[in-house]
Design an enzyme around this catalytic site. Structure first.
Site, mmCIF file in Angstrom:
data_model
loop_
_atom_site.group_PDB
_atom_site.id
_atom_site.type_symbol
_atom_site.label_atom_id
_atom_site.label_comp_id
_atom_site.label_asym_id
_atom_site.label_seq_id
_atom_site.Cartn_x
_atom_site.Cartn_y
_atom_site.Cartn_z
ATOM 1 N N GLY A 1 -0.485 -17.190 10.580
ATOM 2 C CA GLY A 1 -1.878 -17.467 10.185
ATOM 3 C C GLY A 1 -2.367 -18.856 10.541
ATOM 4 N N GLY B 1 -4.311 -8.522 -0.640
ATOM 5 C CA GLY B 1 -4.736 -8.497 0.765
ATOM 6 C C GLY B 1 -3.746 -9.138 1.727
ATOM 7 N N LYS C 1 6.589 -11.312 15.132
ATOM 8 C CA LYS C 1 6.268 -12.739 15.253
ATOM 9 C C LYS C 1 7.435 -13.506 15.883
ATOM 10 C CE LYS C 1 3.150 -12.285 11.309
ATOM 11 N NZ LYS C 1 3.106 -12.242 9.849
ATOM 12 N N GLY D 1 -4.585 -14.055 5.431
ATOM 13 C CA GLY D 1 -5.858 -14.284 4.749
ATOM 14 C C GLY D 1 -6.980 -14.518 5.738
ATOM 15 N N ASP E 1 7.080 -6.731 10.953
ATOM 16 C CA ASP E 1 6.047 -7.751 11.209
ATOM 17 C C ASP E 1 6.717 -9.106 11.507
ATOM 18 O OD1 ASP E 1 3.117 -8.724 10.877
ATOM 19 O OD2 ASP E 1 4.231 -9.998 9.482
HETATM 20 N N1 HSE Z 1 1.084 -8.921 6.612
HETATM 21 C C1 HSE Z 1 1.240 -10.251 7.113
HETATM 22 C C2 HSE Z 1 1.973 -11.072 6.073
HETATM 23 C C3 HSE Z 1 -0.111 -10.836 7.400
HETATM 24 O O1 HSE Z 1 2.241 -10.557 4.975
HETATM 25 O O2 HSE Z 1 2.330 -12.189 6.349
HETATM 26 C C4 HSE Z 1 -0.139 -11.909 8.438
HETATM 27 O O3 HSE Z 1 0.396 -11.546 9.644
#
Ligand code: HSE
Length: 433
Positions: A132, A185, A203, A300, A199
């Site tokens: 982020g 969220g 990354k 976010g 996820d």
């Molecule tokens: N779902 C991801 C997290 C959002 O929880 O970090 C950002 O990539």
């Protein structure tokens, strides 16, 4: 003036639009000219996102962005692989620069996108795809350009970190913590991506390509998530002075790279062990810079929008100065590097055996470990229940994963072992015996 079109008016799309509109003055001051939000395409343009969008900007027709001759930079924020990939490739073919936050797409199909962009002579910005608001892409591409990267340790999934923190601090059950993360969220549309480590691996794929110049290697990452982490292991880890975190790990030594994502025990006094809740952090060990760490909000609306807008500003400046491609999208190594199989990884381990509390059980278990060259650093056994299994917790010195798996298979077949052995990898300081 540089004109921007956004595809996707969701969480990150609305954060990006808000920044472009509300911080237009500061952006103009810093880049020296106007960056104008011309179009936002989404199927739903009715829902109130709490931002006043000027007339004529919202559209349901993606072609008003992709085929618009006035738009210089297309921002893809719909997520997922399809149709995002088609939109990005169309934008590139139309000579537009692209900014995306789409880590799943880049990790799995990024090679095609980067090749198309190279051919078309356009830039692809992806600062928002990892962690982020934390400017880790710029750090890897530019700030640490002079360093051989010895190791990266990342907490780069806020949802998993939020869940583990809740489980650690409040003894909350996994399912309840996940529900809370979703309502706040943080989670992906499909939370399996978060809790199963996917996820994080997306990354890590991007970070390891930047760190080592290797092709995008999602398929070579060993991935374990947090859905199998039990509260009692978190408690035992705490008793031993450790926290359990879902870590993305990349390490290079002698031309071999380790790429792995799994719940990991780390000494509680380490800075990265103190990164709690939905926050992200990336620790990078470079041979020149030494240890550096980057901390902030990994998800976010506006925090991720901040990273998106930083890419837009970079591209806008490069367009202005005729410097497109000044910083290559990804580096390409000329060194021979291999990616280690998980079986060849050497680590320290935590085991929780479910063994009957009887004389000779520990010596049987330690005999099997010893025969595989796995040396015990410390042991805890709690409780006495005649005829029942009790947790027997063992920390080891460094051992090879292949040996660990074989030893566990043998141990789990013992008649005194009542349940499958739990194991966690341990990073950081070595225990003394
Ligand atoms: N779902 C991801 C997290 C959002 O929880 O970090 C950002 O990539």
């Amino acid at each position: 003036m540089i004109n921007v079109g956004i595809i996707g008016f969701g969480v990150v799309g609305s954060g990006t639009a808000k920044i472009l509109l509300e911080n237009a003055d500061i952006l103009r001051e810093r880049v020296g000219f106007e960056i104008a939000l011309r179009k936002i395409a989404d199927l739903d343009i009715e829902r109130d996102r709490g931002i006043r969008i000027p007339d004529g900007v919202l559209t349901r027709d993606v072609n008003e962005v992709l085929e618009n001759p006035d738009i210089h930079v297309v921002v893809e924020l719909i997520g997922g692989v399809r149709p995002a990939k088609d939109f990005i490739l169309r934008a590139i073919r139309n000579g537009k620069h692209v900014v995306t936050a789409n880590k799943a797409l880049l990790a799995t199909e990024g090679t095609d996108i980067f090749a198309a962009a190279r051919e078309a002579g356009v830039e692809v910005g992806f600062e928002a795809s990892v962690a982020g608001a934390i400017p880790i892409i710029k750090v890897m591409k530019e700030s640490l350009v002079a360093n051989r990267i010895r190791a990266i340790y990342g907490i780069i999934n806020g949802t998993s970190n939020f869940i583990l923190t809740k489980m650690t601090d409040h003894g909350v059950e996994f399912a309840d913590a996940l529900r809370e993360a979703q309502s706040l969220g943080y989670a992906e549309a499909d939370p399996t991506l978060d809790i199963e480590g996917i996820d994080t691996a997306h990354k890590l794929t991007i970070l390891s390509t930047l760190a080592y110049g290797i092709p995008l290697s999602f398929g070579n990452i060993h991935i374990e998530g947090i859905s199998g982490v039990a509260t009692q292991d978190i408690a035992f880890a705490a008793e031993l002075g450790y926290k359990v975190k879902l870590l993305a790990i990349a390490k290079e030594a002698n031309g071999a790279i380790e790429l792995r994502v799994h719940p990991t025990m780390i000494p509680r006094e380490y800075l990265i062990a103190k990164v709690d809740g939905p926050f992200n952090a990336i620790y990078v060990d470079g041979d020149a810079a030494g240890s550096t760490m980057y901390y902030g909000r990994g998800a976010g609306s506006v925090p991720t929008g901040s990273a998106v807008v930083s890419d837009i500003a970079d591209i806008a400046r490069n367009i202005r100065r005729g410097a497109i491609g000044r910083v290559p999208t990804v580096p390409v190594t000329t060194r021979r590097l291999t990616i280690k199989k998980i079986d060849d990884v050497i680590s320290r381990y935590y085991f929780r055996f479910s063994a009957l509390d009887r004389p000779g059980v520990l010596s049987k278990i330690s005999g099997i470990l010893g025969a595989r060259d796995i040396s015990i650093a410390s042991v805890i056994q709690k409780g006495r229940r005649a005829g029942e299994a009790v947790p027997l917790v063992v920390l080891t010195h460094e051992a090879r994963e292949r040996d660990v798996r074989r030893a566990i298979e043998e141990i789990d077949a013992l008649p005194v072992v009542m349940d499958r052995t739990v194991f966690l990898r341990v990073e950081g300081r070595e225990e003394s015996t």
